[in-house]
Design a protein around this motif. Structure first.
Motif, PDB file in Angstrom:
ATOM      1  N   LYS A  52     184.056 167.702 -37.999  1.00 21.06           N
ATOM      2  CA  LYS A  52     184.032 168.747 -39.027  1.00 21.06           C
ATOM      3  C   LYS A  52     182.815 169.638 -38.854  1.00 21.06           C
ATOM      4  CE  LYS A  52     184.137 169.517 -44.014  1.00 21.06           C
ATOM      5  NZ  LYS A  52     184.196 168.899 -45.359  1.00 21.06           N
ATOM      6  N   ALA A  53     181.674 169.047 -38.521  1.00 16.39           N
ATOM      7  CA  ALA A  53     180.453 169.833 -38.341  1.00 16.39           C
ATOM      8  C   ALA A  53     180.600 170.850 -37.212  1.00 16.39           C
ATOM      9  CB  ALA A  53     179.268 168.906 -38.067  1.00 16.39           C
ATOM     10  N   GLN A  54     181.501 170.599 -36.291  1.00 15.07           N
ATOM     11  CA  GLN A  54     181.719 171.513 -35.170  1.00 15.07           C
ATOM     12  C   GLN A  54     182.805 172.558 -35.462  1.00 15.07           C
ATOM     13  OE1 GLN A  54     182.424 168.246 -32.331  1.00 15.07           O
ATOM     14  NE2 GLN A  54     180.728 169.048 -31.104  1.00 15.07           N
ATOM     15  N   GLY A  55     183.418 172.484 -36.642  1.00 11.66           N
ATOM     16  CA  GLY A  55     184.408 173.483 -37.010  1.00 11.66           C
ATOM     17  C   GLY A  55     185.827 172.989 -37.136  1.00 11.66           C
ATOM     18  N   ASP A  56     186.024 171.668 -37.127  1.00 10.88           N
ATOM     19  CA  ASP A  56     187.374 171.099 -37.266  1.00 10.88           C
ATOM     20  C   ASP A  56     187.671 170.912 -38.754  1.00 10.88           C
ATOM     21  OD1 ASP A  56     189.780 169.804 -37.096  1.00 10.88           O
ATOM     22  OD2 ASP A  56     188.926 167.905 -36.409  1.00 10.88           O
ATOM     23  N   ALA A  57     188.401 171.838 -39.354  1.00 11.53           N
ATOM     24  CA  ALA A  57     188.666 171.798 -40.796  1.00 11.53           C
ATOM     25  C   ALA A  57     189.829 170.903 -41.167  1.00 11.53           C
ATOM     26  CB  ALA A  57     188.933 173.218 -41.313  1.00 11.53           C
ATOM     27  N   ASN A  58     190.774 170.704 -40.255  1.00 11.72           N
ATOM     28  CA  ASN A  58     191.979 169.942 -40.606  1.00 11.72           C
ATOM     29  C   ASN A  58     192.006 168.537 -40.032  1.00 11.72           C
ATOM     30  OD1 ASN A  58     192.431 170.490 -37.931  1.00 11.72           O
ATOM     31  ND2 ASN A  58     194.208 171.817 -38.263  1.00 11.72           N
ATOM     32  N   GLY A  59     190.912 168.114 -39.382  1.00 11.92           N
ATOM     33  CA  GLY A  59     190.794 166.734 -38.930  1.00 11.92           C
ATOM     34  C   GLY A  59     191.666 166.375 -37.748  1.00 11.92           C
ATOM     35  N   ASP A  60     192.124 167.359 -36.953  1.00  9.92           N
ATOM     36  CA  ASP A  60     192.974 167.031 -35.808  1.00  9.92           C
ATOM     37  C   ASP A  60     192.190 166.892 -34.507  1.00  9.92           C
ATOM     38  OD1 ASP A  60     192.314 169.645 -35.273  1.00  9.92           O
ATOM     39  OD2 ASP A  60     194.375 170.369 -35.062  1.00  9.92           O
ATOM     40  N   GLY A  61     190.861 166.951 -34.585  1.00  3.87           N
ATOM     41  CA  GLY A  61     190.037 166.767 -33.400  1.00  3.87           C
ATOM     42  C   GLY A  61     189.889 167.999 -32.532  1.00  3.87           C
ATOM     43  N   ALA A  62     190.447 169.133 -32.967  1.00  7.19           N
ATOM     44  CA  ALA A  62     190.360 170.372 -32.199  1.00  7.19           C
ATOM     45  C   ALA A  62     189.763 171.471 -33.065  1.00  7.19           C
ATOM     46  CB  ALA A  62     191.744 170.799 -31.703  1.00  7.19           C
ATOM     47  N   VAL A  63     189.172 172.477 -32.426  1.00  7.28           N
ATOM     48  CA  VAL A  63     188.659 173.655 -33.122  1.00  7.28           C
ATOM     49  C   VAL A  63     189.455 174.850 -32.612  1.00  7.28           C
ATOM     50  CG1 VAL A  63     186.648 175.106 -33.570  1.00  7.28           C
ATOM     51  CG2 VAL A  63     186.365 172.636 -33.307  1.00  7.28           C
ATOM     52  N   ASN A  64     190.257 175.444 -33.498  1.00  2.00           N
ATOM     53  CA  ASN A  64     191.163 176.497 -33.066  1.00  2.00           C
ATOM     54  C   ASN A  64     191.480 177.431 -34.225  1.00  2.00           C
ATOM     55  OD1 ASN A  64     193.002 175.026 -34.642  1.00  2.00           O
ATOM     56  ND2 ASN A  64     193.685 173.839 -32.859  1.00  2.00           N
TER      57      ASN A  64
END
Length: 448
Positions: free
Chosen positions: A374-386
């Protein structure tokens, strides 16, 4: 193999006849595990479940059955994953062994439970003062790659057995990697609670509810400050005020004061709408501030902030005028709605809002495909930032603070005046987990 003794048989007989309950086996002291047979080591093979599992003594409902940490010794299987909990004995509770139910599982509270009497002694004193806190702990596991998980729930029962709210913990690592791990939590105990009902059950995700629980610990502690706002009524002057002595600010969007005997005085009630304080702005009929509810009378006074909420600062007192009839009965009930903090999945830096700093966190890590936090930008908890996470940030941008509707709470009522001691309102209750759902019709009180 038969694991029982004459004490266990006697306990079963007495419990069945109503002469003994699990709660009677231990005094309800503060800071002590109040659960009887918390590790399920007291079992009996007179009644067995699937796979020859023995029944668990000292608990009600069910019967519930135990699987074994030591199948080579007990000849009962061990289906739980992970290393055994510290101090584990032979047995643990399983939620998927309830032959008497339609599902074969314990999937709801109240099916396998233990009642703990907290109506006397130090626990009762702490609860009556609004300072009682329940501390929960249990070890939980599951089976192979199932997503099933266990739950421990404590209902706050009044003297008549009605639930006044609850606190609950759930297995903190559900999913295919679920192993024995400790889960803890706590909650404020409703004033007026006479018993704690501790229920064990599971959430079924893949077929049956393969949820396993061991070493259950339920303690009552006394907090430094009361858990609830209090309504102070002066029995000499009739002045009424609510006070925040909890030690923290409390965000509210509704309150009501009721009296079955008609002990309230609407004509001399000074409502928040009347006062139009900076922290409690008056509304104009559109719900944009505090507005009096329709039907105000000697039996009920209430107000709501429909589209927002106000903070009652720590140690604050808010006067409501001479709203109590000193010649009438002291039967007042005070309720208010606490607004919880907003849940912001796009608050990547955990500072309580979704703003430009959170966008920068997403931008720096956009494109991470796996393992993102989450701290890296993953808002939905799927392990990806997109783009999905950016969309969440856009929806929450500028958000923070609190989001209604509030959770309805019954506060503590105290009466003060010449020769009258402060007395906690005996039916003060906390409704945990139930949002205020009823729409309230508002209008200005007719002037008198």
């Amino acid at each position: 193999m038969k694991i029982n003794n004459w004490r266990g048989k006697l306990a079963v007989t007495l419990a069945a006849s109503g002469l003994l309950s699990p709660a009677a086996a231990r005094a309800a002291n503060l800071n002590t595990n109040l659960v009887v047979n918390p590790g399920f080591e007291s079992t009996d093979f007179i009644t067995t479940g699937d796979y020859g599992a023995p029944s668990i003594l000292d608990w009600s409902g069910g019967p519930g059955f135990a699987y074994s940490h030591n199948p080579d010794v007990t000849s009962v299987p061990d289906y739980a994953d992970g290393a055994d909990p510290p101090g584990a004995g032979n047995w643990y509770f399983t939620a998927n062994n309830n032959p008497g139910s339609a599902t074969g599982d314990f999937r709801e509270p109240g099916l396998f439970y233990q009642d703990i009497d907290v109506s006397t002694g130090p626990t009762a004193a702490a609860i009556a003062a609004g300072k009682g806190r329940v501390n929960l702990s249990a070890w939980m596991s599951s089976y192979l790659n199932d997503n099933d998980f266990g739950k421990v729930r404590v209902d706050y029962l009044d003297a008549g057995g009605a639930s006044q709210g609850f606190s609950q913990i759930s297995d903190n690592d559900p999913g295919p990697d679920n192993v024995w791990s400790q889960t803890t939590g706590f909650g404020a105990i409703a004033v007026g609670t006479a018993k704690l009902r501790v229920s064990l059950f599971g959430e079924a995700v893949n077929n049956g509810s393969d949820a396993y629980i061991d070493n259950v610990d339920v303690q009552v502690s006394q907090t430094t400050n009361p858990q609830f706002l209090s309504l102070e009524i002066n029995t000499v002057t009739g002045q009424v005020q609510f006070k925040n002595q909890t030690g923290d600010a409390v965000q509210v969007d509704y309150y009501e004061i009721k009296s079955a005997a008609g002990s309230l005085k609407p004509a001399s009630w000074t409502s928040l709408q009347d006062q139009n304080l900076a922290s409690f702005p008056a509304g104009n009929g559109s719900g944009n501030g505090w507005e009096e509810a329709g039907g105000v009378a000697a039996g009920v006074l209430s107000e709501s902030f429909l589209t927002g909420s106000s903070s009652v600062a720590a140690a604050a007192s808010v006067s409501l005028g001479a709203a109590f009839d000193t010649a009438k009965a002291q039967d007042v009930v005070f309720r208010y709605a606490v607004v919880p903090p907003a849940s912001l999945t796009a608050d990547f830096d955990a500072d309580g809002d979704a703003d430009g700093a959170d966008f920068l966190a997403w931008q720096r890590n956009n494109g991470l495909a796996t393992g993102a936090t989450k701290a890296q930008g993953d808002a939905n908890g799927d392990g990806a930032v997109n783009a999905d996470d950016l969309a969440a940030w856009k929806l929450q941008f500028g958000g923070g603070g609190f989001a209604g509707p509030g959770v309805l709470v019954r506060g503590v009522v105290t009466y003060v005046g010449a020769g009258i001691a402060a007395v906690p309102e005996p039916t003060s209750l906390l409704y945990c987990g139930f949002a205020v759902a009823a729409a309230v019709a508002f209008r200005r009180r007719a002037s008198s």
